[in-house]
Design a protein around this motif. Structure first.
Motif, PDB file in Angstrom:
ATOM      1  N   THR A   1      -5.524   2.023  -8.549  1.00  0.00           N
ATOM      2  CA  THR A   1      -4.113   1.954  -8.951  1.00  0.00           C
ATOM      3  C   THR A   1      -4.022   0.712  -9.872  1.00  0.00           C
ATOM      4  O   THR A   1      -4.621  -0.429  -9.564  1.00  0.00           O
ATOM      5  CB  THR A   1      -2.997   2.110  -8.118  1.00  0.00           C
ATOM      6  OG1 THR A   1      -2.798   0.727  -7.363  1.00  0.00           O
ATOM      7  CG2 THR A   1      -3.299   3.160  -6.933  1.00  0.00           C
TER       8      THR A   1
ATOM      9  N   SER B   1      -6.548  -1.918   1.983  1.00  0.00           N
ATOM     10  CA  SER B   1      -6.588  -0.727   1.217  1.00  0.00           C
ATOM     11  C   SER B   1      -7.292  -0.195   0.102  1.00  0.00           C
ATOM     12  O   SER B   1      -7.969   0.676   0.045  1.00  0.00           O
ATOM     13  CB  SER B   1      -4.967  -0.045   1.167  1.00  0.00           C
ATOM     14  OG  SER B   1      -4.326  -0.687   0.373  1.00  0.00           O
ATOM     15  N   ALA B   2      -7.399  -1.398  -1.027  1.00  0.00           N
ATOM     16  CA  ALA B   2      -8.036  -1.076  -2.034  1.00  0.00           C
ATOM     17  C   ALA B   2      -9.794  -0.424  -1.587  1.00  0.00           C
ATOM     18  O   ALA B   2     -10.555   0.204  -2.247  1.00  0.00           O
ATOM     19  CB  ALA B   2      -7.943  -2.155  -2.926  1.00  0.00           C
TER      20      ALA B   2
ATOM     21  N   GLN C   1      -1.074  -0.963  -9.685  1.00  0.00           N
ATOM     22  CA  GLN C   1      -0.001  -1.418  -8.757  1.00  0.00           C
ATOM     23  C   GLN C   1      -0.456  -2.596  -7.882  1.00  0.00           C
ATOM     24  O   GLN C   1      -1.618  -2.527  -7.619  1.00  0.00           O
ATOM     25  CB  GLN C   1       0.599  -0.421  -8.155  1.00  0.00           C
ATOM     26  CG  GLN C   1       1.096   0.635  -8.855  1.00  0.00           C
ATOM     27  CD  GLN C   1       2.174   0.288 -10.025  1.00  0.00           C
ATOM     28  OE1 GLN C   1       3.071  -0.350  -9.610  1.00  0.00           O
ATOM     29  NE2 GLN C   1       2.052   0.441 -11.306  1.00  0.00           N
ATOM     30  N   PRO C   2       0.361  -3.555  -7.678  1.00  0.00           N
ATOM     31  CA  PRO C   2       0.121  -4.597  -6.700  1.00  0.00           C
ATOM     32  C   PRO C   2      -0.354  -3.661  -5.146  1.00  0.00           C
ATOM     33  O   PRO C   2       0.578  -2.824  -5.084  1.00  0.00           O
ATOM     34  CB  PRO C   2       1.309  -5.476  -6.548  1.00  0.00           C
ATOM     35  CG  PRO C   2       2.080  -5.182  -7.743  1.00  0.00           C
ATOM     36  CD  PRO C   2       1.530  -3.818  -8.087  1.00  0.00           C
ATOM     37  N   ILE C   3      -1.272  -4.050  -4.911  1.00  0.00           N
ATOM     38  CA  ILE C   3      -1.740  -3.292  -3.438  1.00  0.00           C
ATOM     39  C   ILE C   3      -2.438  -4.307  -2.768  1.00  0.00           C
ATOM     40  O   ILE C   3      -2.111  -5.529  -2.796  1.00  0.00           O
ATOM     41  CB  ILE C   3      -2.853  -2.069  -4.063  1.00  0.00           C
ATOM     42  CG1 ILE C   3      -2.896  -1.073  -2.867  1.00  0.00           C
ATOM     43  CG2 ILE C   3      -3.983  -2.646  -4.690  1.00  0.00           C
ATOM     44  CD1 ILE C   3      -3.763   0.244  -3.206  1.00  0.00           C
ATOM     45  N   SER C   4      -3.266  -4.075  -1.738  1.00  0.00           N
ATOM     46  CA  SER C   4      -3.774  -4.767  -0.702  1.00  0.00           C
ATOM     47  C   SER C   4      -5.401  -4.650  -1.015  1.00  0.00           C
ATOM     48  O   SER C   4      -6.000  -3.495  -1.085  1.00  0.00           O
ATOM     49  CB  SER C   4      -3.571  -4.233   0.717  1.00  0.00           C
ATOM     50  OG  SER C   4      -4.415  -4.679   1.635  1.00  0.00           O
TER      51      SER C   4
ATOM     52  N   ASP D   1      -3.554   8.803   0.341  1.00  0.00           N
ATOM     53  CA  ASP D   1      -4.514   9.182  -0.948  1.00  0.00           C
ATOM     54  C   ASP D   1      -4.613  10.551  -0.786  1.00  0.00           C
ATOM     55  O   ASP D   1      -4.716  11.613  -1.554  1.00  0.00           O
ATOM     56  CB  ASP D   1      -5.565   8.511  -1.055  1.00  0.00           C
ATOM     57  CG  ASP D   1      -6.519   8.618  -2.061  1.00  0.00           C
ATOM     58  OD1 ASP D   1      -6.014   9.236  -3.245  1.00  0.00           O
ATOM     59  OD2 ASP D   1      -7.782   8.798  -1.865  1.00  0.00           O
TER      60      ASP D   1
ATOM     61  N   ILE E   1     -10.108   2.949   0.100  1.00  0.00           N
ATOM     62  CA  ILE E   1      -9.986   4.151  -0.891  1.00  0.00           C
ATOM     63  C   ILE E   1     -11.072   3.854  -1.522  1.00  0.00           C
ATOM     64  O   ILE E   1     -11.588   5.190  -1.700  1.00  0.00           O
ATOM     65  CB  ILE E   1      -8.651   3.996  -1.459  1.00  0.00           C
ATOM     66  CG1 ILE E   1      -7.273   4.196  -0.610  1.00  0.00           C
ATOM     67  CG2 ILE E   1      -8.526   4.821  -2.671  1.00  0.00           C
ATOM     68  CD1 ILE E   1      -5.944   3.740  -1.333  1.00  0.00           C
TER      69      ILE E   1
ATOM     70  N   GLY F   1      -3.326   3.521   3.459  1.00  0.00           N
ATOM     71  CA  GLY F   1      -4.014   4.096   2.097  1.00  0.00           C
ATOM     72  C   GLY F   1      -4.440   5.241   1.921  1.00  0.00           C
ATOM     73  O   GLY F   1      -4.460   5.976   1.266  1.00  0.00           O
TER      74      GLY F   1
ATOM     75  N   ARG G   1       3.780   1.570  -1.183  1.00  0.00           N
ATOM     76  CA  ARG G   1       4.588   1.851  -2.329  1.00  0.00           C
ATOM     77  C   ARG G   1       3.319   2.285  -3.498  1.00  0.00           C
ATOM     78  O   ARG G   1       3.667   3.336  -4.089  1.00  0.00           O
ATOM     79  CB  ARG G   1       5.157   0.388  -2.948  1.00  0.00           C
ATOM     80  CG  ARG G   1       5.618   0.672  -4.461  1.00  0.00           C
ATOM     81  CD  ARG G   1       6.121  -0.739  -4.768  1.00  0.00           C
ATOM     82  NE  ARG G   1       6.394  -0.770  -6.295  1.00  0.00           N
ATOM     83  CZ  ARG G   1       5.369  -0.637  -7.309  1.00  0.00           C
ATOM     84  NH1 ARG G   1       4.320  -0.951  -6.865  1.00  0.00           N
ATOM     85  NH2 ARG G   1       5.883  -0.267  -8.462  1.00  0.00           N
ATOM     86  N   ALA G   2       2.265   1.692  -3.688  1.00  0.00           N
ATOM     87  CA  ALA G   2       1.130   1.768  -4.449  1.00  0.00           C
ATOM     88  C   ALA G   2       0.790   3.405  -4.294  1.00  0.00           C
ATOM     89  O   ALA G   2       0.618   3.955  -5.396  1.00  0.00           O
ATOM     90  CB  ALA G   2       0.196   1.080  -4.671  1.00  0.00           C
ATOM     91  N   LEU G   3       0.775   3.628  -3.209  1.00  0.00           N
ATOM     92  CA  LEU G   3       0.191   5.281  -2.982  1.00  0.00           C
ATOM     93  C   LEU G   3       1.016   6.297  -2.843  1.00  0.00           C
ATOM     94  O   LEU G   3       1.031   7.236  -2.472  1.00  0.00           O
ATOM     95  CB  LEU G   3      -0.744   5.378  -1.673  1.00  0.00           C
ATOM     96  CG  LEU G   3      -2.089   4.750  -1.762  1.00  0.00           C
ATOM     97  CD1 LEU G   3      -2.770   5.700  -2.296  1.00  0.00           C
ATOM     98  CD2 LEU G   3      -2.181   3.411  -2.330  1.00  0.00           C
TER      99      LEU G   3
ATOM    100  N   THR H   1       0.733  -1.136  -0.006  1.00  0.00           N
ATOM    101  CA  THR H   1       0.026  -0.232  -0.050  1.00  0.00           C
ATOM    102  C   THR H   1       0.807   1.430   0.103  1.00  0.00           C
ATOM    103  O   THR H   1       0.827   2.210  -0.826  1.00  0.00           O
ATOM    104  CB  THR H   1      -0.975  -0.089   1.105  1.00  0.00           C
ATOM    105  OG1 THR H   1      -1.942  -1.266   1.086  1.00  0.00           O
ATOM    106  CG2 THR H   1      -1.809   1.353   1.145  1.00  0.00           C
TER     107      THR H   1
ATOM    108  N   ASP I   1     -13.966   5.436   0.367  1.00  0.00           N
ATOM    109  CA  ASP I   1     -13.549   6.682   0.564  1.00  0.00           C
ATOM    110  C   ASP I   1     -13.981   7.722  -0.735  1.00  0.00           C
ATOM    111  O   ASP I   1     -14.770   8.702  -0.474  1.00  0.00           O
ATOM    112  CB  ASP I   1     -12.214   6.887   1.099  1.00  0.00           C
ATOM    113  CG  ASP I   1     -12.182   8.651   1.270  1.00  0.00           C
ATOM    114  OD1 ASP I   1     -12.828   9.229   2.251  1.00  0.00           O
ATOM    115  OD2 ASP I   1     -10.911   9.077   0.998  1.00  0.00           O
ATOM    116  N   TRP I   2     -13.625   7.385  -1.823  1.00  0.00           N
ATOM    117  CA  TRP I   2     -14.172   7.877  -2.845  1.00  0.00           C
ATOM    118  C   TRP I   2     -15.658   7.707  -3.130  1.00  0.00           C
ATOM    119  O   TRP I   2     -16.141   8.880  -3.728  1.00  0.00           O
ATOM    120  CB  TRP I   2     -13.362   7.425  -4.198  1.00  0.00           C
ATOM    121  CG  TRP I   2     -11.768   7.715  -4.196  1.00  0.00           C
ATOM    122  CD1 TRP I   2     -10.994   7.591  -3.365  1.00  0.00           C
ATOM    123  CD2 TRP I   2     -11.111   8.540  -5.383  1.00  0.00           C
ATOM    124  NE1 TRP I   2      -9.793   8.303  -3.831  1.00  0.00           N
ATOM    125  CE2 TRP I   2     -10.064   8.564  -5.267  1.00  0.00           C
ATOM    126  CE3 TRP I   2     -11.665   8.841  -6.603  1.00  0.00           C
ATOM    127  CZ2 TRP I   2      -8.973   9.132  -5.881  1.00  0.00           C
ATOM    128  CZ3 TRP I   2     -10.811   9.381  -7.510  1.00  0.00           C
ATOM    129  CH2 TRP I   2      -9.701   9.773  -7.374  1.00  0.00           C
TER     130      TRP I   2
END
Lengths: 168, 168
Positions: B122, B130-131, B124-127, A137, B134, A133, A20-22, A18, B137-138
């Motif tokens: 993203t 957190s995905a 990108q490899p994430i979790s 963001d 996020i 995350g 890194r990606a963010l 997280t 939240d959006w």
């Protein structure tokens, strides 16, 4: 903070991915050395680009103190802190390098005092993974980053399938 | 999707806490029954309020199909999807009930086709933790929710300390 092997390995991997990606530049994983974790992140960075750094097994107190001594500031994510929406503007306006501290429930009280900002991503029980995350963001004004220089693997947007471009 | 005991218990707990804190009404945990996970979330909801529901051990395909048959839509969070910033407006404009599907790396291809939207937080490899945080939240336009009716425990903002109000 508080990484324990093997109990925390998956959650800490999620924290690092997280970060890194963010858009974070790197992570310090305190207390336990974990070469497997470092390898996983090194491999992701090799494939997907950028310059993300991982150091494991560092002592938390001296890491925080060294950061502060070299002019950096500390953001501690905690359910007990000040609400993210209220405090994010002040944090963004500070142009110091930021160290974001996250960990499990039992944070030493000292961390609350070493922190320049104690920030609550909601006052509800949440996860340090999503808290980090969401904080990053907001910090980067919701501009999700997609430019990771040197990427060998790129994933392209798709309605239904998997579009992967490899350039090695 | 894809919850396995004990390997995924901590990460799935993080997913559920994040869902609740960010305003989801409940979670379905597919495949494995996990009464410990359900108990943890029940306890959090008892203390911190709201009406968050948890069902574990449900089969993923019929859960998704039933949801769609009753007029709901499916958002699948995947690194392969369309970028969150590009697609969030369309998702927000749809007034159907939303089921957000997250899981580990190995999602069955069928899920990409059952989904109304495949969304990449993203590329990108994430979790998934957190995905999900996020995305929610959006989806809720960055209005972090703090009104959980019936809370017995409330945490108040603080610069340094811990301020907890209990009302039982």
């Amino acid at each position: 903070m508080g990484h324990r092997i093997p109990r925390d390995q998956r959650v800490t991997t999620h924290v690092c991915l997280t970060a890194r990606a963010l858009g974070a530049d790197g992570v310090y994983v305190s207390d336990a050395h974990d070469s497997q974790l470092a390898d996983t992140l090194r491999k992701v960075t090799e494939d997907f680009g950028g310059n993300f750094t991982v150091e494991t097994g560092v002592p938390w107190r001296s890491t925080i103190t060294r950061w502060k001594n070299s002019g950096g500031t500390i953001v501690h994510l905690t359910v007990y802190g000040n609400p993210l929406p209220r405090i994010i503007g002040e944090i963004r306006r500070s142009d110091s390098d930021k160290l974001i501290v996250v960990g499990s429930e039992k944070m030493p009280g000292e961390v609350f005092h070493l922190a320049d900002w104690n920030v609550a991503v909601t006052h509800q029980p949440i996860s340090e993974v999503s808290a980090l995350g969401i904080f990053l963001d907001w910090f980067f004004k919701h501009r999700l980053r997609e430019d990771f220089p040197g990427a060998k693997v790129r994933i392209l947007p798709s309605d239904r399938g998997k579009r992967i471009v490899r350039s090695d």
